[in-house]
Design a protein around this motif. Structure first.
Motif, PDB file in Angstrom:
ATOM      1  N   LYS A  35      12.377   0.248  -8.284  1.00  0.00           N
ATOM      2  CA  LYS A  35      11.476   1.372  -7.988  1.00  0.00           C
ATOM      3  C   LYS A  35      10.195   0.856  -7.321  1.00  0.00           C
ATOM      4  CE  LYS A  35      10.134   5.716  -9.022  1.00  0.00           C
ATOM      5  NZ  LYS A  35      10.906   6.954  -8.999  1.00  0.00           N
ATOM      6  N   GLU A  36       9.645  -0.202  -7.887  1.00  0.00           N
ATOM      7  CA  GLU A  36       8.420  -0.772  -7.315  1.00  0.00           C
ATOM      8  C   GLU A  36       8.646  -1.187  -5.864  1.00  0.00           C
ATOM      9  OE1 GLU A  36       6.714  -4.145  -9.424  1.00  0.00           O
ATOM     10  OE2 GLU A  36       5.936  -4.880  -7.502  1.00  0.00           O
ATOM     11  N   ILE A  67       8.637   1.865  -3.721  1.00  0.00           N
ATOM     12  CA  ILE A  67       7.276   2.374  -3.492  1.00  0.00           C
ATOM     13  C   ILE A  67       6.570   1.512  -2.453  1.00  0.00           C
ATOM     14  CG2 ILE A  67       5.023   2.757  -4.545  1.00  0.00           C
ATOM     15  CD1 ILE A  67       6.544   3.201  -7.211  1.00  0.00           C
ATOM     16  N   LYS A 126       7.842  -0.323  -0.173  1.00  0.00           N
ATOM     17  CA  LYS A 126       8.413  -0.129   1.162  1.00  0.00           C
ATOM     18  C   LYS A 126       7.949   1.187   1.767  1.00  0.00           C
ATOM     19  CE  LYS A 126      12.243  -3.074   1.861  1.00  0.00           C
ATOM     20  NZ  LYS A 126      13.586  -3.172   2.444  1.00  0.00           N
ATOM     21  N   ALA A 127       7.893   2.246   0.946  1.00  0.00           N
ATOM     22  CA  ALA A 127       7.458   3.542   1.444  1.00  0.00           C
ATOM     23  C   ALA A 127       6.027   3.456   1.950  1.00  0.00           C
ATOM     24  CB  ALA A 127       7.568   4.588   0.339  1.00  0.00           C
ATOM     25  N   PRO A 174      14.921   1.699   1.164  1.00  0.00           N
ATOM     26  CA  PRO A 174      13.780   2.317   0.496  1.00  0.00           C
ATOM     27  C   PRO A 174      14.122   3.642  -0.195  1.00  0.00           C
ATOM     28  CG  PRO A 174      13.492   2.284   2.890  1.00  0.00           C
ATOM     29  CD  PRO A 174      14.652   1.419   2.568  1.00  0.00           C
ATOM     30  N   ILE A 175      15.029   4.433   0.403  1.00  0.00           N
ATOM     31  CA  ILE A 175      15.362   5.728  -0.207  1.00  0.00           C
ATOM     32  C   ILE A 175      16.076   5.533  -1.539  1.00  0.00           C
ATOM     33  CG2 ILE A 175      16.659   7.864   0.103  1.00  0.00           C
ATOM     34  CD1 ILE A 175      16.333   7.400   3.133  1.00  0.00           C
ATOM     35  N   LEU A 223      13.662   4.176  -4.095  1.00  0.00           N
ATOM     36  CA  LEU A 223      12.715   5.166  -4.611  1.00  0.00           C
ATOM     37  C   LEU A 223      13.365   6.075  -5.637  1.00  0.00           C
ATOM     38  CD1 LEU A 223      10.585   6.426  -1.615  1.00  0.00           C
ATOM     39  CD2 LEU A 223       9.746   5.553  -3.783  1.00  0.00           C
ATOM     40  N   ARG A 224      14.652   6.349  -5.426  1.00  0.00           N
ATOM     41  CA  ARG A 224      15.357   7.250  -6.338  1.00  0.00           C
ATOM     42  C   ARG A 224      15.725   6.567  -7.647  1.00  0.00           C
ATOM     43  NH1 ARG A 224      19.772   9.508  -2.680  1.00  0.00           N
ATOM     44  NH2 ARG A 224      18.376  10.637  -1.294  1.00  0.00           N
ATOM     45  N   GLU A 262      15.875   4.949 -11.119  1.00  0.00           N
ATOM     46  CA  GLU A 262      15.061   5.149 -12.339  1.00  0.00           C
ATOM     47  C   GLU A 262      15.356   4.039 -13.317  1.00  0.00           C
ATOM     48  OE1 GLU A 262      12.620   7.061 -12.979  1.00  0.00           O
ATOM     49  OE2 GLU A 262      12.762   8.159 -11.089  1.00  0.00           O
ATOM     50  N   ASN A 278      12.723  12.632   4.012  1.00  0.00           N
ATOM     51  CA  ASN A 278      12.955  11.221   4.333  1.00  0.00           C
ATOM     52  C   ASN A 278      12.846  10.968   5.830  1.00  0.00           C
ATOM     53  OD1 ASN A 278      13.361  10.592   1.681  1.00  0.00           O
ATOM     54  ND2 ASN A 278      15.593  10.705   1.778  1.00  0.00           N
ATOM     55  N   LEU A 314      11.557   7.195   6.437  1.00  0.00           N
ATOM     56  CA  LEU A 314      12.285   6.334   5.511  1.00  0.00           C
ATOM     57  C   LEU A 314      13.732   6.178   5.985  1.00  0.00           C
ATOM     58  CD1 LEU A 314      10.894   7.820   2.213  1.00  0.00           C
ATOM     59  CD2 LEU A 314      10.616   5.448   2.921  1.00  0.00           C
ATOM     60  N   ALA A 337       8.471   0.506   9.012  1.00  0.00           N
ATOM     61  CA  ALA A 337       7.521   0.154   7.956  1.00  0.00           C
ATOM     62  C   ALA A 337       6.088   0.255   8.470  1.00  0.00           C
ATOM     63  CB  ALA A 337       7.809  -1.255   7.438  1.00  0.00           C
ATOM     64  N   ARG A 355       5.216   3.945   8.800  1.00  0.00           N
ATOM     65  CA  ARG A 355       4.937   4.515   7.476  1.00  0.00           C
ATOM     66  C   ARG A 355       3.550   4.112   7.010  1.00  0.00           C
ATOM     67  NH1 ARG A 355      10.404   3.092   6.277  1.00  0.00           N
ATOM     68  NH2 ARG A 355       9.779   1.184   5.196  1.00  0.00           N
ATOM     69  N   PHE A 363       2.087   9.112   1.727  1.00  0.00           N
ATOM     70  CA  PHE A 363       3.041   9.771   0.840  1.00  0.00           C
ATOM     71  C   PHE A 363       2.371  10.216  -0.460  1.00  0.00           C
ATOM     72  CE2 PHE A 363       6.029   7.306   3.368  1.00  0.00           C
ATOM     73  CZ  PHE A 363       7.090   8.190   3.510  1.00  0.00           C
ATOM     74  N   PHE A 370       4.051  11.688  -3.999  1.00  0.00           N
ATOM     75  CA  PHE A 370       5.354  11.986  -4.602  1.00  0.00           C
ATOM     76  C   PHE A 370       5.212  12.883  -5.831  1.00  0.00           C
ATOM     77  CE2 PHE A 370       5.718   7.848  -2.567  1.00  0.00           C
ATOM     78  CZ  PHE A 370       6.867   8.012  -1.803  1.00  0.00           C
ATOM     79  N   ASN A 397       4.645   7.888  -8.493  1.00  0.00           N
ATOM     80  CA  ASN A 397       5.062   6.586  -7.963  1.00  0.00           C
ATOM     81  C   ASN A 397       3.915   5.590  -7.793  1.00  0.00           C
ATOM     82  OD1 ASN A 397       7.699   7.155  -7.960  1.00  0.00           O
ATOM     83  ND2 ASN A 397       7.920   7.491  -5.767  1.00  0.00           N
ATOM     84  N   LEU A 436       2.177   2.004  -9.075  1.00  0.00           N
ATOM     85  CA  LEU A 436       2.663   0.764  -9.691  1.00  0.00           C
ATOM     86  C   LEU A 436       1.962   0.594 -11.033  1.00  0.00           C
ATOM     87  CD1 LEU A 436       2.922  -1.689  -6.677  1.00  0.00           C
ATOM     88  CD2 LEU A 436       4.580  -0.090  -7.598  1.00  0.00           C
ATOM     89  N   TYR A 478      -0.968  -4.382   3.052  1.00  0.00           N
ATOM     90  CA  TYR A 478       0.133  -4.603   3.988  1.00  0.00           C
ATOM     91  C   TYR A 478      -0.331  -4.498   5.437  1.00  0.00           C
ATOM     92  CZ  TYR A 478       3.207  -4.594  -0.002  1.00  0.00           C
ATOM     93  OH  TYR A 478       3.817  -4.922  -1.174  1.00  0.00           O
ATOM     94  N   ARG A 493      -4.391   7.033  -2.526  1.00  0.00           N
ATOM     95  CA  ARG A 493      -3.598   5.976  -1.900  1.00  0.00           C
ATOM     96  C   ARG A 493      -3.041   6.455  -0.560  1.00  0.00           C
ATOM     97  NH1 ARG A 493       1.684   4.056  -4.960  1.00  0.00           N
ATOM     98  NH2 ARG A 493       2.340   6.126  -4.288  1.00  0.00           N
TER      99      ARG A 493
END
Lengths: 389, 234
Positions: A295-296, A299, A301-302, A382-383, A386-387, A389, B51, B56, B80, B83, B89, B91, B95, B97, B112, B156
């Motif tokens: 997941k991290e 995130i 990557k997004a 990344p998709i 992200l999904r 869990e 997406n 993405l 990347a 984005r 984004f 969510f 999301n 960290l 980044y 963010r």
């Protein structure tokens, strides 16, 4: 993103999972420290043996009679070695084991029956009294010179010179005590008793010389003397090459140190394998870490992390983990070495180059075993990530 | 000036041996400074569309020009960068960290980008101030309430000054009061000139937008708002 922030980030994630990180590092710690300790021990014993052999003198040759039934070397034969070119002096030896008594004290020691020239040939010194003299040999005097340990065993800290010891019920007068010289190759140089050659021949009931020490004029003459001695022996005892041997200290030293080097290499190699195993442990934990942090990764990557950012993050983490383990291992290795040295009295010789190599190897292991999990993380979609869990 | 220009976009993917047509020739234009809500039930293809808009993923066919650049032919690393620079984004489940503080979370997009520590720290702090969290910069996400976490996420999204804010069900995990707060922030940001694309299944939330687009079975069915004529709201 620079290296320093990456290291900081990796350090945080390592600290976030203290127990797991420590257990992972343990593989590296044990690997690196065992390499250092084992190589130090190997080198230490090699150096010890080499220095002992060196103590015997580099211009010394030894003639050994292994089979005294076939080869009966007499004193006259031994004296013929003196005539060879390049020979400075010789010392014939009649040896045996005897028990020496002094009052209630009893000592089992090596008996060396020899001549006055032994003192110069073997480079021994008396710490008190005198050494054997030619006249003692001639008149078969019942006198002895004690090795340092023997003297201490029999007389404690008192002065043995002028006193008497009993060997097989016969009294011998102590005329001198040798200065301590240390042992070599299983024979302690201090745990001995010396007496005139003729006296020893009578005591051990043999006329045969077992060993002749030959001192060459200089180290460069050793090979010449060796050839001469072999020719003489072949002349005296034809077709009996297996019953005697002639060797010099340099040959011996080379043999011993090559054996010791092989041993050191083997020990180091075995320890190196544990480094490899530690590396596999790191790879394992990094793979777990990647799937835990899918997941991290998604995130990141997004938000705009490129592949190489993710790759670098996990690679740096693996390297920090392994090099921390390596550094702790180096410290631990030196520590264990010190303990062995002071508590068990082992000779330890640290090798800075091997220590550095072990540390660098741990770094390398981190890179090699970190690449696969890091690459796996970097390639995540990344998709999907992200999904997750 | 069109911020988003999608023409005849299709996307199919295979799910358990079945081919799913997630998008069937969608066209959508969003102007700079617009506030669009894309509404649709689950399975309508709105996640796929989000997406796509969020770069993405790449469409199978059609074109997607974001801020004048064609996205369909870009490589992963180029996406990347897009984005990072063009899209912020937000969510549904924030999301963030969990091991980083609010400030560090907000800093991340700038890291980044290769920005220096001091500079990015200042900018991140300003963004947190903008969403009213200057008191909580050093808190970890689990020390913050849901609304606060979403505000960190918005900070963010804003920190890199992206032209588009892409919010995927931003109020989905919040109670109605905090939802209103978050939507209020969104509206304010739009007034300040940010282009916002909001994806939701909740008409109440969608109504806050200037313009509503409905998606069903992979097609954009109707649009409402000042851009395209008007239509009834369900």
């Amino acid at each position: 993103m620079g290296i320093l922030p990456s290291i900081k980030m990796a350090w945080r994630s390592i600290r976030g999972n203290k127990l797991r990180s420590f257990l992972t590092m343990l593989g590296m710690i044990i690997g690196v420290s065992s390499v250092i300790v084992l190589v130090s021990i190997g080198r230490g014993s090699s150096e010890q043996v080499t220095s002992q052999i060196n103590q015997l003198g580099t211009n010394l040759l030894t003639v050994n009679v292994m089979n005294s039934d076939e080869v009966k070397l007499t004193v006259e034969d031994a004296n013929k070695f003196r005539e060879l070119s390049g020979v400075k002096d010789i010392a014939p030896i009649v040896s045996g084991r005897v028990s020496v008594k002094q009052g209630a004290a009893l000592a089992q020691v090596s008996l060396i029956g020899t001549t006055a020239s032994y003192e110069a040939v073997r480079d021994v010194n008396v710490s008190s009294g005198r050494f054997l003299s030619d006249i003692d040999v001639e008149y078969r005097q019942k006198i002895v010179v004690l090795g340092a340990t023997t003297a201490q065993t029999l007389f404690g800290f008192g002065d043995p010179v002028g006193q008497y010891v009993q060997i097989d019920g016969t009294s011998f007068k102590v005329v001198g005590v040798l200065a301590s010289k240390g042992g070599s190759l299983g024979q302690s140089g201090d745990d001995v008793i010396l007496m005139p050659l003729s006296t020893a021949q009578r005591l051990t009931k043999t006329m045969n010389i077992q060993t002749v020490y030959i001192q060459a004029d200089k180290a460069s003459d050793v090979n010449l003397v060796m050839v001469g001695a072999k020719r003489l022996l072949a002349h005296l005892f034809p077709n009996n090459e297996d019953s005697y041997s002639v060797f010099n200290q340099q040959d011996l030293m080379e043999t011993v140190s090559s054996v010791a080097d092989t041993m050191t290499l083997m020990l180091g190699g075995i320890a190196g394998i544990s480094l490899l195993v530690g590396g596999i442990g790191i790879m394992n934990i990094m793979l777990v870490s990647v799937s835990e942090r899918t997941k991290e990764i998604g995130i990141r990557k997004a938000i705009g992390a490129k592949r190489r950012h993710i790759l670098l993050q996990f690679l740096v983490e693996a390297v920090v983990l392994s090099s921390c383990g390596g550094a702790i291992g180096v410290v631990l290795g030196f520590g264990v070495g010190q303990v062995l040295k002071s508590v068990m009295g082992m000779t330890i010789s640290y090798s800075p180059s091997v220590s550095l190599l072990a540390f660098l190897f741990s770094l390398l292991v981190g890179v090699v075993f970190g690449v696969f999990p890091a690459n796996k993380a970097a390639k995540l979609d990344p998709i999907q990530a992200l999904r997750y869990e | 000036m069109l911020m988003i220009d999608i023409q005849e976009m299709t996307k199919t993917y295979r799910l358990g041996g079945e081919t799913v047509h997630a998008l069937r020739g969608i066209s959508l234009q969003v102007k700079r400074g617009d506030f669009v809500a894309i509404v649709g039930p689950s399975g309508s293809g709105k996640s796929t569309l989000m997406n796509m808009i969020g770069c993405l993923d790449r469409p199978d066919s059609g074109s997607y020009r974001l801020d004048g650049k064609e996205v369909r032919t870009m490589k992963d690393d180029e996406l990347a960068v897009i984005r990072n620079q063009k899209i912020g984004f937000v969510f549904q489940n924030f999301n963030l960290l969990s091991k980083l503080t609010a400030l560090e979370n907000v800093e991340l997009p700038l890291i980044y980008r290769g920005m220096k520590v001091k500079e990015r720290r200042t900018i991140a702090y300003e963004c947190l101030e903008k969403v009213g969290l200057q008191e909580r910069v050093h808190h970890l996400p689990n020390q913050l309430s849901g609304g606060q976490q979403q505000r960190v996420a918005i900070a963010r999204a804003l920190v890199g000054h992206p032209p588009i804010l892409l919010a995927d069900e931003p109020t989905g995990a919040l109670d109605s009061k905090t939802s209103k707060e978050i939507m209020h922030i969104m509206k304010q940001l739009n007034e300040q000139g940010h282009t916002i694309v909001l994806i939701t299944h909740d008409w109440e939330v969608a109504r806050e937008a200037k313009r509503i687009v409905r998606i069903q079975d992979g097609e954009l069915l109707e649009e409402r708002g000042e851009f395209v004529g008007d239509s009834s709201i369900h």
